[in-house]
Every structure is written in structure tokens, then in C-alpha cells.
Write a protein that holds these residues in place. Structure first.
Motif, mmCIF file in Angstrom:
data_model
loop_
_atom_site.group_PDB
_atom_site.id
_atom_site.type_symbol
_atom_site.label_atom_id
_atom_site.label_comp_id
_atom_site.label_asym_id
_atom_site.label_seq_id
_atom_site.Cartn_x
_atom_site.Cartn_y
_atom_site.Cartn_z
ATOM 1 N N ALA A 1 2.206 22.479 -3.482
ATOM 2 C CA ALA A 1 2.638 22.752 -2.115
ATOM 3 C C ALA A 1 4.017 22.172 -1.829
ATOM 4 C CB ALA A 1 1.612 22.182 -1.128
ATOM 5 N N TYR A 2 4.259 20.937 -2.285
ATOM 6 C CA TYR A 2 5.554 20.310 -2.027
ATOM 7 C C TYR A 2 6.659 21.001 -2.816
ATOM 8 C CZ TYR A 2 2.689 16.519 -0.083
ATOM 9 O OH TYR A 2 1.784 15.785 0.641
ATOM 10 N N GLY A 3 6.320 21.450 -4.035
ATOM 11 C CA GLY A 3 7.301 22.196 -4.808
ATOM 12 C C GLY A 3 7.712 23.470 -4.106
ATOM 13 N N ALA A 4 6.725 24.152 -3.482
ATOM 14 C CA ALA A 4 7.025 25.375 -2.745
ATOM 15 C C ALA A 4 7.904 25.105 -1.535
ATOM 16 C CB ALA A 4 5.721 26.045 -2.311
ATOM 17 N N LEU A 5 7.763 23.912 -0.975
ATOM 18 C CA LEU A 5 8.578 23.539 0.180
ATOM 19 C C LEU A 5 9.948 23.009 -0.227
ATOM 20 C CD1 LEU A 5 5.877 21.677 2.331
ATOM 21 C CD2 LEU A 5 6.892 23.901 2.822
ATOM 22 N N GLY A 6 10.157 22.796 -1.534
ATOM 23 C CA GLY A 6 11.407 22.214 -1.983
ATOM 24 C C GLY A 6 11.488 20.730 -1.748
ATOM 25 N N ARG A 7 10.328 20.083 -1.646
ATOM 26 C CA ARG A 7 10.287 18.650 -1.335
ATOM 27 C C ARG A 7 9.999 17.861 -2.605
ATOM 28 N NH1 ARG A 7 6.111 16.583 3.158
ATOM 29 N NH2 ARG A 7 7.546 17.751 4.462
ATOM 30 N N SER A 8 10.763 16.795 -2.814
ATOM 31 C CA SER A 8 10.585 15.985 -4.019
ATOM 32 C C SER A 8 9.793 14.716 -3.766
ATOM 33 C CB SER A 8 11.951 15.599 -4.600
ATOM 34 O OG SER A 8 12.690 14.833 -3.652
ATOM 35 N N GLY A 9 9.541 14.354 -2.502
ATOM 36 C CA GLY A 9 8.846 13.116 -2.178
ATOM 37 C C GLY A 9 7.715 13.321 -1.192
ATOM 38 N N PHE A 10 7.047 12.225 -0.883
ATOM 39 C CA PHE A 10 5.892 12.234 0.023
ATOM 40 C C PHE A 10 6.275 11.577 1.338
ATOM 41 C CE2 PHE A 10 2.254 9.774 1.693
ATOM 42 C CZ PHE A 10 1.405 10.820 2.012
ATOM 43 N N VAL A 11 5.853 12.193 2.421
ATOM 44 C CA VAL A 11 6.055 11.643 3.760
ATOM 45 C C VAL A 11 4.679 11.514 4.404
ATOM 46 C CG1 VAL A 11 7.141 11.932 6.020
ATOM 47 C CG2 VAL A 11 8.314 12.742 3.952
ATOM 48 N N LEU B 1 0.809 -1.210 0.000
ATOM 49 C CA LEU B 1 0.000 0.000 0.000
ATOM 50 C C LEU B 1 0.849 1.270 0.000
ATOM 51 C CD1 LEU B 1 -2.788 -0.973 2.576
ATOM 52 C CD2 LEU B 1 -3.022 -0.780 0.095
ATOM 53 N N PHE B 2 2.122 1.124 0.348
ATOM 54 C CA PHE B 2 3.003 2.290 0.419
ATOM 55 C C PHE B 2 4.439 1.802 0.285
ATOM 56 C CE2 PHE B 2 5.563 5.297 3.044
ATOM 57 C CZ PHE B 2 5.413 6.414 2.238
ATOM 58 N N ASP B 3 5.242 2.558 -0.446
ATOM 59 C CA ASP B 3 6.648 2.216 -0.612
ATOM 60 C C ASP B 3 7.491 3.181 0.210
ATOM 61 O OD1 ASP B 3 9.208 1.626 -1.359
ATOM 62 O OD2 ASP B 3 8.797 1.529 -3.508
ATOM 63 N N PRO B 4 7.960 2.776 1.390
ATOM 64 C CA PRO B 4 8.714 3.707 2.243
ATOM 65 C C PRO B 4 10.055 4.106 1.641
ATOM 66 C CG PRO B 4 8.781 1.474 3.146
ATOM 67 C CD PRO B 4 7.818 1.440 2.005
ATOM 68 N N ASP B 5 10.608 3.313 0.719
ATOM 69 C CA ASP B 5 11.894 3.656 0.112
ATOM 70 C C ASP B 5 11.780 4.844 -0.829
ATOM 71 O OD1 ASP B 5 13.168 1.592 1.467
ATOM 72 O OD2 ASP B 5 12.760 0.145 -0.131
ATOM 73 N N THR B 6 10.650 4.932 -1.544
ATOM 74 C CA THR B 6 10.463 6.025 -2.503
ATOM 75 C C THR B 6 9.446 7.061 -2.036
ATOM 76 O OG1 THR B 6 8.721 4.815 -3.679
ATOM 77 C CG2 THR B 6 10.990 4.457 -4.403
ATOM 78 N N GLY B 7 8.662 6.728 -1.012
ATOM 79 C CA GLY B 7 7.603 7.626 -0.569
ATOM 80 C C GLY B 7 6.392 7.607 -1.479
ATOM 81 N N ASN B 8 6.238 6.555 -2.269
ATOM 82 C CA ASN B 8 5.166 6.510 -3.266
ATOM 83 C C ASN B 8 3.948 5.742 -2.767
ATOM 84 O OD1 ASN B 8 6.665 7.923 -5.118
ATOM 85 N ND2 ASN B 8 7.307 6.121 -6.270
ATOM 86 N N ALA B 9 2.767 6.263 -3.126
ATOM 87 C CA ALA B 9 1.552 5.466 -3.048
ATOM 88 C C ALA B 9 1.600 4.462 -4.201
ATOM 89 C CB ALA B 9 0.317 6.359 -3.150
ATOM 90 N N GLN B 10 0.669 3.531 -4.225
ATOM 91 C CA GLN B 10 0.722 2.478 -5.234
ATOM 92 C C GLN B 10 -0.333 2.660 -6.318
ATOM 93 O OE1 GLN B 10 3.860 1.582 -4.274
ATOM 94 N NE2 GLN B 10 3.250 -0.353 -5.202
ATOM 95 N N ARG B 11 -0.072 2.018 -7.447
ATOM 96 C CA ARG B 11 -1.041 1.876 -8.521
ATOM 97 C C ARG B 11 -1.370 0.398 -8.582
ATOM 98 N NH1 ARG B 11 3.138 4.564 -12.655
ATOM 99 N NH2 ARG B 11 4.396 2.966 -11.648
ATOM 100 N N GLY B 12 -2.631 0.061 -8.559
ATOM 101 C CA GLY B 12 -2.971 -1.355 -8.503
ATOM 102 C C GLY B 12 -4.168 -1.707 -9.357
ATOM 103 N N ALA B 13 -4.253 -2.983 -9.701
ATOM 104 C CA ALA B 13 -5.388 -3.483 -10.471
ATOM 105 C C ALA B 13 -5.652 -4.925 -10.065
ATOM 106 C CB ALA B 13 -5.117 -3.399 -11.968
ATOM 107 N N VAL B 14 -6.935 -5.257 -9.997
ATOM 108 C CA VAL B 14 -7.380 -6.618 -9.707
ATOM 109 C C VAL B 14 -8.249 -7.050 -10.883
ATOM 110 C CG1 VAL B 14 -8.666 -8.111 -8.139
ATOM 111 C CG2 VAL B 14 -7.339 -6.190 -7.221
ATOM 112 N N PHE B 15 -7.813 -8.072 -11.617
ATOM 113 C CA PHE B 15 -8.541 -8.562 -12.775
ATOM 114 C C PHE B 15 -9.081 -9.955 -12.498
ATOM 115 C CE2 PHE B 15 -5.216 -5.895 -15.005
ATOM 116 C CZ PHE B 15 -6.083 -4.856 -15.312
#
Length: 478
Positions: free
Chosen positions: A177-187, A93-107
Motif C-alpha cells: 500500500a505504501y509503495g502504491a502511495l509513493g511513501r518510503s516511511g511510516f507515519v 517504542l517508536f523512532d520519530p526520526d525514521t518512522g520505524n517501529a522497534q525490534r526488542g529483546a529482554v533476556f
């Protein structure tokens, strides 16, 4: 003798690159096994493959899912089931190494277990304080227990489009907002929570002839492309013969290659499409998932007694995790909910969600009705549409409340700069970079994307023949 001791195992040498063609029925005939589900084939490393023959299908008796299974671990994963050898099946559900949420599909085909798996994912999100905006496009019947368990819950296609517009707008707000903060990732939680849009029965929204197909595909692709880096993920569950039915295979190909892809019972055309699109590596061979587990029906002589299968269990929940560490190994979800239909909400599933209120606030769907749609009388079912067009944010920076995320958004700055008679895009770009209210230069592409979103919200008009961008009064229709 234990069941483990009764397992027969064969180690095979394969051609270089592994097995490229695999006939499971022929293998079972060779081994003299009528119940095809008892034979498990798994491609090993290099030129090695393993065939195991179990005394009964190892995935037949799956235990119920437990709350601790759905607690996110240090790798951002929850456990939704197990492989045939009892190894837990993770779903990230979350990648702590990259700070990314996930993209998922159930077929999967009808009755394959998609909705029960979606229930487990929804319960996991609630338990981990992840905000969910849910669309149940089977008129709310697909995951009925989820009503009241998510921040937003819609059941109509138009409402789903409004929800997706809101999710894209939230992703864009966070990017600014993150660009204004100089942040490249999600926490997580600093300052925003992890958020997901989940669409069950997404095929109804994306199939050919669906009224909002093109926009839905675009919005889902946008969330998959940019939302993940700011903590806004997207998960779809769908019945489909192939990816082309879901808004075009190119829409989902890149999104799913690095996401979480679950394949339950499938059609042969879907399998070919997955291989062609690179979601399944060449040379990988997947064992078919039958509708029922047990002996196959054989042709018999006239008046001979019919052989009764000792096991007629449904294979609901059996799957392959195509983007996991074992893409060609069969697994099954833990049992979610009661084994028999209930006359109302399933109490077992309600217990899995728990009694607490869901995290987050609902998306204000009416805010994302375009002025043209309002003029046509289109309005969300989930809330009343205001009698006037959507209200504009106050363009006066002195009256605009400052948020802890940093300077005003680019959209608010645009509204403050635009004169009533309009401004060209080059002049607007120059004015934005000279107003002293941003921490970094605004690029032309960012400006055009922001203007597109503002047009959808009824805040600015499309450039006229002179190329000028003009602000729209709140009561003006376009």
C-alpha cells in the motif's frame, strides 16, 4: 550525614580502550566491601573509569511505575526504570526520526523480572494506543493480567505461528500500500496505527526441538528486517544461555544490534555470546547481578555465630540496557505490581492497564492455517477453524472494494490475472507490469515473496514441473 555524602568515589585511569577484564569480587575485596552490590563500576570516556561505593545498594528501593512514566515522549520513549544515579531508563517504542517501529529483546534467567517488565511494556502500548498481538507461552501464566488487554492473546505455540504469519502478512500489505502511495516511511495513524507482536517465554518457541522452531525464527527475522519500516514491530522475552538457543544466533544478531536489548540476570555463556555478536562492545565490563542483595556468605570458624545479612532483597528487575546510551551502567525497572503474590489477578497491574478496551482487532488466526495443516486437523485454540479451506479474496476487480490506501494489492492483481491453467512466473511478472493497476513496476523478488505468502494462505499452488503458477479453488487441498 546524607546518603549522598556517604558515597565514596574513585576516579581511575585505565589502559587505552578501557577495561577489558574486570573482576568485581577482587575489586570489592580490595575496597574491603562484603556486599558486592554496593560497589558500582562504570567505564567513563577515554581512559577514565569511576568506582562508587554506596552505603547501601542504590537500586534497592525502587518506586512503583506510574502512568505518566509510560506515556510516550517526543522521542518515542517511555520510562521503565532508573539507573543507579537516578537517571531515568528509557525504552523506545517508536523512532520519530525514521518512522520505524522497534525490534526488542529482554533476556534473563528465571526470576530475573522479565515478565514484570513485559507487563510495563504492554501497559505502555495500551496507554499510547499501540496495537499489540501477544503470545504468552507459559500457558498464559507469565503475564495473566494481559488477558483482555491486547488485541490478540494466544498461549499455544501453533497459535503463535499463526499470529506471526498474520503480522508478516500485515507488514506486506502495508509495504504494498505504501509503495502504491509513493511513501518510503511510516507515519503513525496515517493511515495505519503502530503495531507490535510481543512473545513472552519465546525460548519455548525457538529452542532446539520445538516443533515450529525454523518457521518461528524465519518469521521473527522477517518482522525484524522489514516490519519496522511499516510500523509493525517485534519484541521477545526469553530465558536463554546463549543466542544459539533462540533459533540460531545469526537469526537475531542483526535484528538486535539496532533494537532495544535488555539484559537482566544472565549466564556466563550468554555474556560471551553477546560480546561475540557485537551486542556488547569489546572492552565493556558488566558488573554481575546477584540473585540476592546483601553480604556474601563467608567461610567461618567452627561454632562461630553466623553473620546475618542486613539486606536480603531480591535483585529482580536489575538490568543493563545494552543498546541504550549507557550499556555498562546498572539500572533497575520501576516496581510493577504488588510486592507479594496475589491469589488472583494483581489489582495493581490491572490498574496500570486501565479500564478501557485495547486498541485494534484480533488477528483471524484461522485465516493463516495452511490447507495442508487443515487437512491434518490442525486448528487454532483461540478460534474455530472453518469447515472448508480459507476463503479466497474475490478475483474480480470490479467487485473488489477499493480501499483508501490506493490500488489493489499485488496479491489481488495476481488472482485477477491467473488463468485456470496457470501462468509462468516471467509471464505473470510481464502481465502485472502491463495491467495498468500499479503506480510502479513490480520486481521479480517482490513477486516471488507475494507468491510465497499466497501459497501459505492456500491461494495458489506451487509451480509444477512445467513451472506454471496456478490458482487454487477454495475447496481444493494441496
Amino acid at each position: 550525614m546524607s546518603a549522598r555524602e556517604e558515597i565514596r568515589e574513585y576516579v581511575l585511569k585505565t589502559p587505552p580502550g578501557g577495561i577489558r577484564r574486570y573482576d568485581h569480587d577482587a575489586l570489592c575485596d580490595l575496597l574491603g566491601v562484603e556486599d558486592r552490590s554496593r560497589v558500582i563500576f562504570e567505564q567513563g570516556v577515554g581512559r577514565e573509569a569511576i568506582v562508587r561505593v554506596y552505603p547501601s545498594n542504590p537500586l534497592t528501593d525502587m518506586r512503583p511505575v506510574r502512568p505518566d512514566d509510560l506515556r510516550m515522549d517526543a522521542d518515542g520513549c517511555v520510562r521503565i526504570g532508573a539507573y543507579f544515579d537516578d537517571e531515568p531508563l528509557p525504552f523506545r517504542l517508536f523512532d520519530p526520526d525514521t518512522g520505524n517501529a522497534q525490534r526488542g529483546a529482554v533476556f534473563g534467567t528465571t526470576g530475573a523480572g522479565k515478565s514484570r517488565l513485559v507487563q510495563a511494556i504492554l501497559a505502555a502500548c495500551k496507554q499510547n494506543n499501540i496495537i499489540v498481538h501477544l503470545a504468552d507461552l507459559k500457558h498464559g501464566q507469565s503475564v495473566p493480567e494481559a488477558k483482555g488487554q491486547t488485541a490478540t492473546h494466544v498461549t499455544a505455540q501453533y497459535d503463535t505461528i499463526l499470529m506471526l504469519r498474520g503480522l508478516v502478512a500485515e507488514a506486506e500489505r502495508r509495504m504494498t500500500a505504501y509503495g502504491a502511495l509513493g511513501r518510503s516511511g511510516f507515519v503513525i495513524g496515517d493511515p495505519d496505527p503502530l503495531m507490535y507482536g510481543i512473545i513472552d517465554e519465546a525460548n519455548r518457541l525457538l529452542e532446539k526441538g520445538a516443533p515450529f522452531r525454523a518457521e518461528a525464527a524465519t518469521l521473527i527475522k522477517e518482522l525484524g528486517r522489514t516490519g519496522r519500516s511499516v510500523g509493525v514491530g517485534i519484541i521477545i522475552a526469553a530465558q536463554a544461555g546463549d543466542l544459539a538457543e533462540l533459533g540460531g544466533s545469526d537469526t537475531l544478531r542483526a535484528m538486535l544490534k539496532e533494537g532495544e536489548v535488555i539484559l537482566l540476570r544472565w549466564s556466563s555463556s550468554m555474556m560471551r555470546q553477546l560480546v561475540q555478536d557485537g551486542l556488547l562492545a569489546k572492552g565493556e565490563a558488566l558488573q554481575p547481578i546477584p540473585k540476592t542483595i546483601g553480604r556474601v556468605r563467608r567461610v567461618r570458624r567452627y561454632d562461630a555465630p553466623a553473620a546475618q545479612s542486613a539486606n536480603k532483597a531480591n535483585s529482580q528487575g536489575m538490568l543493563y540496557h545494552l543498546t541504550g546510551g549507557r550499556p555498562a551502567s546498572m539500572a533497575r525497572t520501576y516496581m510493577v505490581g504488588s510486592t507479594a503474590p496475589t491469589p488472583g489477578f494483581d489489582p495493581v497491574i490491572l490498574d496500570l492497564y486501565g479500564p478501557t478496551a485495547p486498541p485494534g482487532e484480533p488477528i483471524d488466526l484461522a485465516r493463516y492455517v495452511t490447507v495442508k495443516e487443515a487437512e491434518k486437523g490442525m486448528r487454532p485454540r483461540a478460534g474455530a477453524l472453518p469447515t472448508t479451506a480459507p476463503t479466497l479474496p474475490d478475483p474480480d476487480p470490479a467487485e473488489a472494494p477499493q480501499t483508501p490506501q490506493g490500488p489493489p494489492t499485488i496479491a489481488r492483481r495476481i488472482l485477477a490475472l491467473l488463468p485456470p491453467d496457470g501462468m509462468s512466473v516471467p509471464d505473470l511478472l510481464e502481465a502485472l507490469n502491463a495491467d495498468g493497476r500499479g503506480t510502479r513496476p513490480v520486481r521479480r523478488g517482490t513477486l516471488l515473496t507475494t507468491l510465497s505468502t499466497m501459497r501459505d494462505r492456500g491461494q495458489v499452488a506451487r509451480p509444477d514441473e512445467t513451472g506454471l503458477v496456478r490458482p487454487l479453488p477454495a475447496d481444493q487441498l494441496v
